[in-house]
Design a protein around this motif. Structure first.
Motif, PDB file in Angstrom:
ATOM      1  N   VAL A  66      29.978  29.999  33.602  1.00  0.00           N
ATOM      2  CA  VAL A  66      31.411  30.240  33.404  1.00  0.00           C
ATOM      3  C   VAL A  66      31.707  31.742  33.409  1.00  0.00           C
ATOM      4  O   VAL A  66      32.648  32.201  34.064  1.00  0.00           O
ATOM      5  CB  VAL A  66      31.897  29.575  32.097  1.00  0.00           C
ATOM      6  N   ALA A  67      30.896  32.521  32.701  1.00  0.00           N
ATOM      7  CA  ALA A  67      31.125  33.966  32.649  1.00  0.00           C
ATOM      8  C   ALA A  67      30.967  34.597  34.031  1.00  0.00           C
ATOM      9  O   ALA A  67      31.763  35.450  34.434  1.00  0.00           O
ATOM     10  CB  ALA A  67      30.155  34.614  31.661  1.00  0.00           C
ATOM     11  N   LEU A  68      29.949  34.161  34.766  1.00  0.00           N
ATOM     12  CA  LEU A  68      29.745  34.686  36.111  1.00  0.00           C
ATOM     13  C   LEU A  68      30.907  34.306  37.023  1.00  0.00           C
ATOM     14  O   LEU A  68      31.394  35.140  37.806  1.00  0.00           O
ATOM     15  CB  LEU A  68      28.431  34.161  36.682  1.00  0.00           C
ATOM     16  N   GLY A  69      31.372  33.068  36.929  1.00  0.00           N
ATOM     17  CA  GLY A  69      32.491  32.625  37.765  1.00  0.00           C
ATOM     18  C   GLY A  69      33.764  33.404  37.494  1.00  0.00           C
ATOM     19  O   GLY A  69      34.465  33.818  38.422  1.00  0.00           O
ATOM     20  N   ILE A  70      34.057  33.627  36.223  1.00  0.00           N
ATOM     21  CA  ILE A  70      35.264  34.393  35.868  1.00  0.00           C
ATOM     22  C   ILE A  70      35.145  35.831  36.356  1.00  0.00           C
ATOM     23  O   ILE A  70      36.082  36.392  36.946  1.00  0.00           O
ATOM     24  CB  ILE A  70      35.509  34.335  34.347  1.00  0.00           C
ATOM     25  N   THR A  71      33.976  36.426  36.145  1.00  0.00           N
ATOM     26  CA  THR A  71      33.775  37.811  36.579  1.00  0.00           C
ATOM     27  C   THR A  71      33.901  37.935  38.085  1.00  0.00           C
ATOM     28  O   THR A  71      34.556  38.857  38.588  1.00  0.00           O
ATOM     29  CB  THR A  71      32.388  38.304  36.121  1.00  0.00           C
ATOM     30  N   VAL A  75      36.680  40.206  40.116  1.00  0.00           N
ATOM     31  CA  VAL A  75      36.232  41.256  41.038  1.00  0.00           C
ATOM     32  C   VAL A  75      36.718  40.973  42.455  1.00  0.00           C
ATOM     33  O   VAL A  75      37.192  41.870  43.155  1.00  0.00           O
ATOM     34  CB  VAL A  75      34.698  41.390  40.994  1.00  0.00           C
ATOM     35  N   ARG A  76      36.635  39.721  42.878  1.00  0.00           N
ATOM     36  CA  ARG A  76      37.097  39.378  44.232  1.00  0.00           C
ATOM     37  C   ARG A  76      38.602  39.525  44.370  1.00  0.00           C
ATOM     38  O   ARG A  76      39.098  39.876  45.438  1.00  0.00           O
ATOM     39  CB  ARG A  76      36.649  37.973  44.588  1.00  0.00           C
ATOM     40  N   PHE A  77      39.346  39.270  43.309  1.00  0.00           N
ATOM     41  CA  PHE A  77      40.790  39.480  43.361  1.00  0.00           C
ATOM     42  C   PHE A  77      41.099  40.947  43.639  1.00  0.00           C
ATOM     43  O   PHE A  77      41.893  41.276  44.524  1.00  0.00           O
ATOM     44  CB  PHE A  77      41.443  39.044  42.048  1.00  0.00           C
ATOM     45  N   THR A  81      42.658  42.773  47.008  1.00  0.00           N
ATOM     46  CA  THR A  81      43.814  43.666  46.963  1.00  0.00           C
ATOM     47  C   THR A  81      43.495  44.985  47.660  1.00  0.00           C
ATOM     48  O   THR A  81      44.298  45.500  48.445  1.00  0.00           O
ATOM     49  CB  THR A  81      44.225  43.930  45.500  1.00  0.00           C
ATOM     50  N   LEU A  82      42.309  45.541  47.382  1.00  0.00           N
ATOM     51  CA  LEU A  82      41.906  46.784  48.045  1.00  0.00           C
ATOM     52  C   LEU A  82      41.719  46.577  49.545  1.00  0.00           C
ATOM     53  O   LEU A  82      42.073  47.443  50.338  1.00  0.00           O
ATOM     54  CB  LEU A  82      40.610  47.310  47.427  1.00  0.00           C
ATOM     55  N   PRO A  93      31.172  47.943  51.606  1.00  0.00           N
ATOM     56  CA  PRO A  93      29.985  48.633  51.078  1.00  0.00           C
ATOM     57  C   PRO A  93      30.018  48.856  49.578  1.00  0.00           C
ATOM     58  O   PRO A  93      28.982  49.023  48.951  1.00  0.00           O
ATOM     59  CB  PRO A  93      29.966  49.974  51.813  1.00  0.00           C
ATOM     60  N   VAL A  94      31.186  48.845  48.986  1.00  0.00           N
ATOM     61  CA  VAL A  94      31.276  49.060  47.530  1.00  0.00           C
ATOM     62  C   VAL A  94      30.645  47.900  46.802  1.00  0.00           C
ATOM     63  O   VAL A  94      30.074  48.063  45.725  1.00  0.00           O
ATOM     64  CB  VAL A  94      32.754  49.265  47.123  1.00  0.00           C
TER      65      VAL A  94
END
Length: 95
Positions: A66-71, A75-77, A81-82, A93-94
């Motif tokens: 669950v913690a990995l999925g939320i993180t 991060v992907r959101f 956006t970037l 590459p980041v």
């Protein structure tokens, strides 16, 4: 003549497009990416070990998943956006 035409069509680059850099093989050529992967794996192992010491055995894996999925979602959101703002190539590459 047909082969030359085919080659020109395949080699055509639009305005502003640059040739991609050559592929780098081996650890020396890819040392930053390799170091990043080693660091991520080390941190993930450390995180799982910390969870095992803090939580009872039955809740370790579900909590970790669950913690990995939320993180990853957060991060992907922000990466999306970037990528919308700066294009995908500079963001990849980041990590």
């Amino acid at each position: 003549a047909a082969m030359r035409l085919l080659k020109r069509l395949l080699d055509h680059r639009g305005p502003g497009e640059h040739q991609s850099p050559p592929v780098r093989l081996g650890l020396r050529g890819n040392l930053p990416e390799f170091a990043q992967r080693v660091g991520i794996n080390a941190l993930m192992g450390w995180l799982v070990d910390q969870e095992r010491t803090a939580l009872p055995g039955d809740t370790v894996m579900p909590t970790f998943i669950v913690a990995l999925g939320i993180t990853r979602a957060v991060v992907r959101f922000f990466a999306g956006t970037l990528a919308d703002r700066f294009d995908r190539k500079p963001v990849l590459p980041v990590g």
